[in-house]
Design a protein around this motif. Structure first.
Motif, PDB file in Angstrom:
ATOM      1  N   GLN A  13       0.834  -1.201   0.000  1.00 48.71           N
ATOM      2  CA  GLN A  13       0.000   0.000   0.000  1.00 48.71           C
ATOM      3  C   GLN A  13       0.867   1.249   0.000  1.00 48.71           C
ATOM      4  O   GLN A  13       0.587   2.222  -0.707  1.00 48.71           O
ATOM      5  CB  GLN A  13      -0.940  -0.004   1.197  1.00 48.71           C
ATOM      6  CG  GLN A  13      -2.068  -1.002   1.061  1.00 48.71           C
ATOM      7  CD  GLN A  13      -2.924  -1.053   2.316  1.00 48.71           C
ATOM      8  OE1 GLN A  13      -2.481  -0.691   3.402  1.00 48.71           O
ATOM      9  NE2 GLN A  13      -4.154  -1.509   2.156  1.00 48.71           N
ATOM     10  N   ALA A  14       1.931   1.228   0.787  1.00 47.09           N
ATOM     11  CA  ALA A  14       2.848   2.374   0.825  1.00 47.09           C
ATOM     12  C   ALA A  14       3.533   2.555  -0.527  1.00 47.09           C
ATOM     13  O   ALA A  14       3.689   3.679  -1.004  1.00 47.09           O
ATOM     14  CB  ALA A  14       3.884   2.178   1.925  1.00 47.09           C
ATOM     15  N   ALA A  15       3.941   1.442  -1.154  1.00 47.72           N
ATOM     16  CA  ALA A  15       4.596   1.511  -2.459  1.00 47.72           C
ATOM     17  C   ALA A  15       3.648   2.072  -3.512  1.00 47.72           C
ATOM     18  O   ALA A  15       4.038   2.917  -4.331  1.00 47.72           O
ATOM     19  CB  ALA A  15       5.086   0.128  -2.866  1.00 47.72           C
ATOM     20  N   LYS A  16       2.404   1.627  -3.494  1.00 44.37           N
ATOM     21  CA  LYS A  16       1.433   2.131  -4.470  1.00 44.37           C
ATOM     22  C   LYS A  16       1.128   3.607  -4.243  1.00 44.37           C
ATOM     23  O   LYS A  16       1.000   4.375  -5.186  1.00 44.37           O
ATOM     24  CB  LYS A  16       0.155   1.289  -4.418  1.00 44.37           C
ATOM     25  CG  LYS A  16       0.349  -0.071  -5.027  1.00 44.37           C
ATOM     26  CD  LYS A  16      -0.905  -0.900  -5.001  1.00 44.37           C
ATOM     27  CE  LYS A  16      -0.606  -2.281  -5.584  1.00 44.37           C
ATOM     28  NZ  LYS A  16      -1.781  -3.123  -5.611  1.00 44.37           N
ATOM     29  N   ALA A  17       1.045   4.008  -2.980  1.00 45.49           N
ATOM     30  CA  ALA A  17       0.806   5.423  -2.678  1.00 45.49           C
ATOM     31  C   ALA A  17       1.977   6.279  -3.154  1.00 45.49           C
ATOM     32  O   ALA A  17       1.779   7.344  -3.737  1.00 45.49           O
ATOM     33  CB  ALA A  17       0.594   5.607  -1.180  1.00 45.49           C
ATOM     34  N   ALA A  18       3.187   5.815  -2.942  1.00 41.57           N
ATOM     35  CA  ALA A  18       4.369   6.554  -3.382  1.00 41.57           C
ATOM     36  C   ALA A  18       4.425   6.651  -4.897  1.00 41.57           C
ATOM     37  O   ALA A  18       4.788   7.685  -5.450  1.00 41.57           O
ATOM     38  CB  ALA A  18       5.630   5.889  -2.842  1.00 41.57           C
ATOM     39  N   SER A  19       4.038   5.576  -5.577  1.00 43.22           N
ATOM     40  CA  SER A  19       4.072   5.611  -7.042  1.00 43.22           C
ATOM     41  C   SER A  19       3.036   6.588  -7.599  1.00 43.22           C
ATOM     42  O   SER A  19       3.245   7.176  -8.656  1.00 43.22           O
ATOM     43  CB  SER A  19       3.873   4.217  -7.635  1.00 43.22           C
ATOM     44  OG  SER A  19       2.571   3.756  -7.401  1.00 43.22           O
ATOM     45  N   LEU A  20       1.951   6.800  -6.877  1.00 42.26           N
ATOM     46  CA  LEU A  20       0.961   7.789  -7.303  1.00 42.26           C
ATOM     47  C   LEU A  20       1.526   9.207  -7.250  1.00 42.26           C
ATOM     48  O   LEU A  20       1.039  10.102  -7.927  1.00 42.26           O
ATOM     49  CB  LEU A  20      -0.291   7.704  -6.435  1.00 42.26           C
ATOM     50  CG  LEU A  20      -1.161   6.465  -6.640  1.00 42.26           C
ATOM     51  CD1 LEU A  20      -2.278   6.450  -5.604  1.00 42.26           C
ATOM     52  CD2 LEU A  20      -1.730   6.430  -8.050  1.00 42.26           C
ATOM     53  N   LEU A  21       2.569   9.386  -6.461  1.00 48.22           N
ATOM     54  CA  LEU A  21       3.221  10.687  -6.350  1.00 48.22           C
ATOM     55  C   LEU A  21       4.337  10.860  -7.379  1.00 48.22           C
ATOM     56  O   LEU A  21       5.056  11.845  -7.359  1.00 48.22           O
ATOM     57  CB  LEU A  21       3.790  10.869  -4.939  1.00 48.22           C
ATOM     58  CG  LEU A  21       2.764  10.876  -3.817  1.00 48.22           C
ATOM     59  CD1 LEU A  21       3.453  10.880  -2.463  1.00 48.22           C
ATOM     60  CD2 LEU A  21       1.841  12.076  -3.947  1.00 48.22           C
ATOM     61  N   GLY A  22       4.489   9.861  -8.259  1.00 47.55           N
ATOM     62  CA  GLY A  22       5.467   9.974  -9.334  1.00 47.55           C
ATOM     63  C   GLY A  22       6.817   9.358  -9.043  1.00 47.55           C
ATOM     64  O   GLY A  22       7.774   9.607  -9.765  1.00 47.55           O
ATOM     65  N   THR A  23       6.911   8.570  -7.995  1.00 49.29           N
ATOM     66  CA  THR A  23       8.190   7.939  -7.672  1.00 49.29           C
ATOM     67  C   THR A  23       8.332   6.602  -8.391  1.00 49.29           C
ATOM     68  O   THR A  23       7.345   6.017  -8.847  1.00 49.29           O
ATOM     69  CB  THR A  23       8.332   7.690  -6.164  1.00 49.29           C
ATOM     70  OG1 THR A  23       7.318   6.771  -5.753  1.00 49.29           O
ATOM     71  CG2 THR A  23       8.215   8.965  -5.372  1.00 49.29           C
ATOM     72  N   HIS A  24       9.556   6.132  -8.490  1.00 46.15           N
ATOM     73  CA  HIS A  24       9.828   4.786  -9.001  1.00 46.15           C
ATOM     74  C   HIS A  24      10.187   3.940  -7.791  1.00 46.15           C
ATOM     75  O   HIS A  24      11.114   4.269  -7.051  1.00 46.15           O
ATOM     76  CB  HIS A  24      10.980   4.807 -10.005  1.00 46.15           C
ATOM     77  CG  HIS A  24      11.326   3.453 -10.502  1.00 46.15           C
ATOM     78  ND1 HIS A  24      10.618   2.845 -11.517  1.00 46.15           N
ATOM     79  CD2 HIS A  24      12.280   2.580 -10.129  1.00 46.15           C
ATOM     80  CE1 HIS A  24      11.130   1.653 -11.728  1.00 46.15           C
ATOM     81  NE2 HIS A  24      12.146   1.472 -10.894  1.00 46.15           N
ATOM     82  N   ILE A  25       9.452   2.880  -7.569  1.00 45.64           N
ATOM     83  CA  ILE A  25       9.624   2.061  -6.375  1.00 45.64           C
ATOM     84  C   ILE A  25      10.678   0.992  -6.607  1.00 45.64           C
ATOM     85  O   ILE A  25      10.618   0.237  -7.577  1.00 45.64           O
ATOM     86  CB  ILE A  25       8.293   1.390  -5.964  1.00 45.64           C
ATOM     87  CG1 ILE A  25       7.182   2.422  -5.850  1.00 45.64           C
ATOM     88  CG2 ILE A  25       8.457   0.598  -4.676  1.00 45.64           C
ATOM     89  CD1 ILE A  25       7.435   3.515  -4.862  1.00 45.64           C
ATOM     90  N   MET A  26      11.645   0.941  -5.697  1.00 46.01           N
ATOM     91  CA  MET A  26      12.688  -0.086  -5.726  1.00 46.01           C
ATOM     92  C   MET A  26      12.671  -0.775  -4.364  1.00 46.01           C
ATOM     93  O   MET A  26      12.773  -0.119  -3.335  1.00 46.01           O
ATOM     94  CB  MET A  26      14.055   0.544  -5.980  1.00 46.01           C
ATOM     95  CG  MET A  26      14.110   1.289  -7.294  1.00 46.01           C
ATOM     96  SD  MET A  26      15.653   2.165  -7.504  1.00 46.01           S
ATOM     97  CE  MET A  26      16.659   0.832  -8.106  1.00 46.01           C
TER      98      MET A  26
END
Length: 68
Positions: free
Chosen positions: A4-17
């Motif tokens: 959930q945190a990763a998906k929320a961060a990706s909504l802000l334009g980040t690339h999740i690693m």
């Protein structure tokens, strides 16, 4: 929670690693059928840092004093 945190961060334009996932956690993710598309996974922190730097066109190189 992690996904959930990763998906929320990706909504802000980040690339999740994601780095250093233990085998038990990886098995749980697979058994739950969690969608990991869009999340890049690395076995350890070193490989994650190298990939993050490369994505920015950077790399770590030893200095002259480190070569002595």
């Amino acid at each position: 929670s992690l996904m959930q945190a990763a998906k929320a961060a990706s909504l802000l334009g980040t690339h999740i690693m994601l780095v250093g996932i233990r085998p038990e956690v990886a098995q749980t993710i697979v058994s739950l059928g969690i969608d990991m598309r869009g999340i890049t996974n690395f076995a350890n922190l070193q490989s994650g840092i190298v990939a993050a730097l490369r994505s920015r066109g950077l790399q770590i190189t030893p200095t002259r004093s480190a070569l002595r």
